[in-house]
Design an enzyme around this catalytic site. Structure first.
Site, PDB file in Angstrom:
ATOM      1  N   ASN A 185       0.805  -1.232   0.000  1.00 45.19           N
ATOM      2  CA  ASN A 185       0.000   0.000   0.000  1.00 45.19           C
ATOM      3  C   ASN A 185       0.838   1.282   0.000  1.00 45.19           C
ATOM      4  O   ASN A 185       0.429   2.282  -0.575  1.00 45.19           O
ATOM      5  CB  ASN A 185      -1.039  -0.019   1.125  1.00 45.19           C
ATOM      6  N   ARG A 198      10.841   3.385   6.134  1.00 44.16           N
ATOM      7  CA  ARG A 198      10.521   3.435   7.564  1.00 44.16           C
ATOM      8  C   ARG A 198      11.273   2.343   8.335  1.00 44.16           C
ATOM      9  O   ARG A 198      11.437   2.425   9.537  1.00 44.16           O
ATOM     10  CB  ARG A 198       8.998   3.272   7.726  1.00 44.16           C
ATOM     11  N   LYS A 243      12.248  -7.827   1.591  1.00 37.36           N
ATOM     12  CA  LYS A 243      11.374  -8.607   0.710  1.00 37.36           C
ATOM     13  C   LYS A 243      10.114  -7.765   0.502  1.00 37.36           C
ATOM     14  O   LYS A 243       9.227  -7.726   1.359  1.00 37.36           O
ATOM     15  CB  LYS A 243      11.038  -9.943   1.396  1.00 37.36           C
ATOM     16  N   GLY A 252       2.181  -5.629   7.512  1.00 37.84           N
ATOM     17  CA  GLY A 252       1.213  -6.354   6.694  1.00 37.84           C
ATOM     18  C   GLY A 252       0.045  -6.791   7.544  1.00 37.84           C
ATOM     19  O   GLY A 252      -0.233  -6.192   8.586  1.00 37.84           O
ATOM     20  N   SER A 253      -0.606  -7.844   7.106  1.00 41.75           N
ATOM     21  CA  SER A 253      -1.836  -8.261   7.777  1.00 41.75           C
ATOM     22  C   SER A 253      -1.537  -8.950   9.108  1.00 41.75           C
ATOM     23  O   SER A 253      -0.463  -9.539   9.300  1.00 41.75           O
ATOM     24  CB  SER A 253      -2.612  -9.205   6.870  1.00 41.75           C
ATOM     25  N   GLU A 284       3.976  -4.327  12.407  1.00 42.71           N
ATOM     26  CA  GLU A 284       3.027  -3.255  12.084  1.00 42.71           C
ATOM     27  C   GLU A 284       1.895  -3.912  11.324  1.00 42.71           C
ATOM     28  O   GLU A 284       2.020  -4.195  10.124  1.00 42.71           O
ATOM     29  CB  GLU A 284       3.714  -2.182  11.222  1.00 42.71           C
ATOM     30  N   ARG A 326      -7.857   8.428   1.579  1.00 38.78           N
ATOM     31  CA  ARG A 326      -6.432   8.449   1.247  1.00 38.78           C
ATOM     32  C   ARG A 326      -6.025   7.046   0.806  1.00 38.78           C
ATOM     33  O   ARG A 326      -6.378   6.064   1.463  1.00 38.78           O
ATOM     34  CB  ARG A 326      -5.649   8.877   2.487  1.00 38.78           C
ATOM     35  N   CYS A 383      -3.512   1.235   6.654  1.00 43.34           N
ATOM     36  CA  CYS A 383      -3.772   0.565   7.933  1.00 43.34           C
ATOM     37  C   CYS A 383      -4.396   1.523   8.932  1.00 43.34           C
ATOM     38  O   CYS A 383      -5.138   1.107   9.804  1.00 43.34           O
ATOM     39  CB  CYS A 383      -2.473   0.004   8.479  1.00 43.34           C
ATOM     40  N   GLU A 425     -11.138  -5.996   8.418  1.00 43.17           N
ATOM     41  CA  GLU A 425     -10.507  -4.867   7.733  1.00 43.17           C
ATOM     42  C   GLU A 425     -10.922  -4.890   6.260  1.00 43.17           C
ATOM     43  O   GLU A 425     -10.638  -5.846   5.547  1.00 43.17           O
ATOM     44  CB  GLU A 425      -8.986  -5.039   7.855  1.00 43.17           C
ATOM     45  N   SER A 476       0.288  10.466  10.384  1.00 48.36           N
ATOM     46  CA  SER A 476       1.581   9.888   9.985  1.00 48.36           C
ATOM     47  C   SER A 476       2.625  10.981   9.806  1.00 48.36           C
ATOM     48  O   SER A 476       2.394  11.965   9.094  1.00 48.36           O
ATOM     49  CB  SER A 476       1.425   9.135   8.655  1.00 48.36           C
TER      50      SER A 476
HETATM   51  P1  NAD Z   1      -0.009  -9.249   3.631  1.00 47.74           P
HETATM   52  O1  NAD Z   1       0.111  -9.627   5.063  1.00 47.74           O
HETATM   53  O2  NAD Z   1      -0.807 -10.117   2.749  1.00 47.74           O
HETATM   54  O3  NAD Z   1       1.430  -9.148   2.964  1.00 47.74           O
HETATM   55  C1  NAD Z   1       2.435  -8.315   3.500  1.00 47.74           C
HETATM   56  C2  NAD Z   1       3.776  -8.871   3.081  1.00 47.74           C
HETATM   57  O4  NAD Z   1       3.935 -10.157   3.653  1.00 47.74           O
HETATM   58  C3  NAD Z   1       3.948  -9.049   1.578  1.00 47.74           C
HETATM   59  O5  NAD Z   1       5.281  -8.715   1.238  1.00 47.74           O
HETATM   60  C4  NAD Z   1       3.715 -10.532   1.384  1.00 47.74           C
HETATM   61  O6  NAD Z   1       4.388 -11.068   0.266  1.00 47.74           O
HETATM   62  C5  NAD Z   1       4.311 -11.089   2.656  1.00 47.74           C
HETATM   63  N1  NAD Z   1       3.776 -12.399   3.056  1.00 47.74           N
HETATM   64  C6  NAD Z   1       2.569 -12.937   2.780  1.00 47.74           C
HETATM   65  N2  NAD Z   1       2.469 -14.152   3.363  1.00 47.74           N
HETATM   66  C7  NAD Z   1       3.632 -14.382   4.012  1.00 47.74           C
HETATM   67  C8  NAD Z   1       4.126 -15.455   4.803  1.00 47.74           C
HETATM   68  N3  NAD Z   1       3.401 -16.543   5.052  1.00 47.74           N
HETATM   69  N4  NAD Z   1       5.387 -15.344   5.318  1.00 47.74           N
HETATM   70  C9  NAD Z   1       6.129 -14.249   5.093  1.00 47.74           C
HETATM   71  N5  NAD Z   1       5.698 -13.196   4.359  1.00 47.74           N
HETATM   72  C10 NAD Z   1       4.463 -13.262   3.826  1.00 47.74           C
HETATM   73  O7  NAD Z   1      -0.549  -7.745   3.639  1.00 47.74           O
HETATM   74  P2  NAD Z   1      -0.811  -6.791   2.399  1.00 47.74           P
HETATM   75  O8  NAD Z   1      -2.097  -7.214   1.774  1.00 47.74           O
HETATM   76  O9  NAD Z   1       0.387  -6.676   1.550  1.00 47.74           O
HETATM   77  O10 NAD Z   1      -1.004  -5.381   3.144  1.00 47.74           O
HETATM   78  C11 NAD Z   1      -2.175  -5.034   3.742  1.00 47.74           C
HETATM   79  C12 NAD Z   1      -2.103  -5.243   5.247  1.00 47.74           C
HETATM   80  O11 NAD Z   1      -0.989  -4.534   5.775  1.00 47.74           O
HETATM   81  C13 NAD Z   1      -3.315  -4.680   5.963  1.00 47.74           C
HETATM   82  O12 NAD Z   1      -3.733  -5.578   6.954  1.00 47.74           O
HETATM   83  C14 NAD Z   1      -2.786  -3.395   6.578  1.00 47.74           C
HETATM   84  O13 NAD Z   1      -3.494  -2.957   7.692  1.00 47.74           O
HETATM   85  C15 NAD Z   1      -1.386  -3.769   6.906  1.00 47.74           C
HETATM   86  N6  NAD Z   1      -0.550  -2.576   7.058  1.00 47.74           N
HETATM   87  C16 NAD Z   1      -0.156  -2.207   8.303  1.00 47.74           C
HETATM   88  C17 NAD Z   1       0.616  -1.061   8.483  1.00 47.74           C
HETATM   89  C18 NAD Z   1       1.039  -0.623   9.858  1.00 47.74           C
HETATM   90  O14 NAD Z   1       1.926   0.224   9.953  1.00 47.74           O
HETATM   91  N7  NAD Z   1       0.458  -1.147  10.925  1.00 47.74           N
HETATM   92  C19 NAD Z   1       1.016  -0.311   7.373  1.00 47.74           C
HETATM   93  C20 NAD Z   1       0.608  -0.715   6.107  1.00 47.74           C
HETATM   94  C21 NAD Z   1      -0.164  -1.857   5.968  1.00 47.74           C
END
Ligand code: NAD
Length: 478
Positions: free
Chosen positions: A152, A160, A175, A229-230, A251, A279, A285, A382, A442
């Protein structure tokens, strides 16, 4: 785009993956292939960790000011190439070009902030209260790190992590998301051009992450994982990290409440609602995800927000005047469609939007859903899209209970003129960040992070560099 690197960046060299495999990166506005990017194998991942480990000692011993110089040069280079970064992000991720430009500014700011912080890392020296011991503390870099980032904010989520790591004296493997690897590779090109020593930062996109990151995480040379990520993937990584007791920063997902009290400046609240919801097409997130509005102003607020969202221009982020770009992928768009359908089936009332746009591209219109029961799925999952669920409340206690009724705890927004209430909510809202009468929280100078299932640790601010430092205590008789 033609000049954008598409291969792995390992130990200061650009190269294909070990098996020559590539994967397609799509433009979400058209569904067309933008580029084919090298897909790192497990062996490539280990080569990247070898490089980060080999570079670790010399980098840790490089004087802080010298390390900071690389960050300053990277800040200047990213800023000079801002338009190139912005276009790259819009093409691979979809956000409107003006928002991509804003991300370049935000992402570059981490380079500047941590360049300034690098020189200020130090320990302490003091005596124990009973006077027997002299306590000296030193700060050491934690060691080689693995960074896994989402799609995103393709630049900011990388800087960061990388900027504080380099400032603290750590080396790393990044990665990036398989949806947006091009921005990360462009950033690697910048680091290469500013002369960062080989192996300090390595970038390994892949179409198949767990088999590549698993062996790295199991290797005792790796000392830290920082993941954005998630929550589901964060949980899985925490389990993997437990084996070697790695330092972790997580995060994770959010479900930010946006609370409007009856004494709020309604014009400002509507503007902030639109900004915090829309936005990045809602793919943030810290996006407002649940609107709780005092029943005395709920109807007016719902009408005004729906009118503002309904009037927004949806289109290709590269086109002038676009306010809402495509959703990043067909998969993510389908998730938004499914969640809105389930919300409506559970009794939610569609006020605007609610039906995916015709292709090509993965577009979804700004959507408002009202009259939701407390157990409506849109209030618990979410959505990560341009969808605003709006609910009412009567008392501050009720608003707090509704806002806290989730496992997530990243951000929250409060609109009120009552200072005492702001202080009460600051104590009791279960989130890591609170925006008061504000549409923006942010900032590189502020600690970003969540509580509960939204994560561990903070990025940015004075806390950000601590995530990459160990405190070592040396005790001596006085
Ligand atoms: P995602 O968790 O699907 O993927 C994030 C990253 O993890 C990607 O690079 C993906 O390739 C990798 N990944 C996926 N499965 C994995 C595994 N089993 N082992 C290791 N790596 C793996 O998330 P997304 O769809 O890319 O991003 C959206 C999510 O990120 C939302 O939940 C959002 O809230 C969160 N997010 C959080 C913040 C924060 O600062 N808290 C900031 C941005 C996004």
């Amino acid at each position: 785009m033609a000049d954008n690197p598409t291969t792995l960046y390992v130990n200061g060299t650009w190269r294909a993956s070990a098996d020559g495999a590539t994967f397609d990166v799509l433009n979400p506005a058209t569904g067309e292939v933008l580029a084919q990017v090298a897909s790192a194998t497990p062996a490539d991942g280990m080569a990247a960790l070898d490089a980060a480990d080999n570079a670790a000692r010399e980098w840790a011993e490089t004087p802080a000011r010298e390390r900071a110089h690389y960050l300053w040069r990277a800040f200047d280079a990213v800023t000079a190439r801002a338009e190139e970064f912005a276009r790259c992000m819009t093409l691979e991720m979809g956000k409107p070009l003006d928002q991509a430009r804003a991300e370049v500014t935000y992402g570059a700011e981490f380079l500047r902030w941590f360049a300034e912080e690098a020189a200020h890392v130090h320990g302490e020296c003091y005596h124990t209260p009973e006077g027997a011991l002299q306590v000296m503390t030193l700060k050491r870099p934690v060691g080689p790190c693995l960074f896994i980032t989402p799609w995103n904010f393709p630049l900011a989520m990388a800087t960061r992590k990388i900027a504080p790591a380099l400032a603290a004296g750590c080396t790393c493997v990044l990665k990036p998301s398989e949806d947006t690897p091009l921005t990360a590779l462009l950033f690697a090109q910048v680091l290469d051009e500013v002369g960062l020593p080989a192996g300090v930062v390595n970038v390994v996109p892949t179409a198949d992450t767990p088999p590549m990151t698993g062996p790295m995480i199991a290797d005792p040379r790796l000392r830290k994982i920082s993941f954005t990520g998630s929550t589901a993937v964060g949980r899985a990584l925490l389990k993997e990290a437990a084996e070697n007791v790695l330092r972790t920063s997580m995060e994770l997902g959010g479900l930010a409440p946006f609370i409007v009290f009856d004494d709020a400046d309604l014009d400002a609240a509507v503007d902030a609602a639109v900004a915090t919801k829309m936005r990045n097409m809602g793919e943030a997130c810290n996006a407002s995800s649940r609107f709780y509005v005092h029943n005395s102003v709920r109807e007016e607020f719902t009408t005004r927000v729906s009118e503002a969202l309904g009037a927004m221009r949806v289109g290709d982020g590269m086109s002038d005047g676009t306010e809402v770009g495509p959703i990043v992928s067909a998969k993510q768009r389908d998730h938004v469609v499914d969640l809105v359908n389930r919300s409506v089936a559970a009794g939610g009332r569609l006020v605007c939007g609610g039906h995916p746009c015709e292709g090509p591209g993965f577009f979804y219109p700004p959507t408002v859903v009202a009259d939701l029961a407390p157990d409506n799925p849109l209030l618990h999952e979410e959505v990560f899209g341009p969808v605003a669920p709006i609910c009412g409340f009567d008392t501050e206690e009720e608003a707090l209970a509704l806002a806290n009724a989730t496992e997530f705890g990243l951000a929250g927004y409060v609109h009120t003129r009552d200072v005492a209430r702001i202080m009460r909510l600051a104590q009791r809202l279960e989130v890591g960040m609170i925006g008061v009468n504000s549409a923006t929280i942010s900032n590189a100078a502020a600690p970003f992070g969540g509580v509960k299932a939204s994560g561990l640790g903070r990025e940015g601010g004075l806390d950000g560099i601590e995530e990459f430092l160990e405190t070592i205590y040396v005790g001596m008789p006085r």
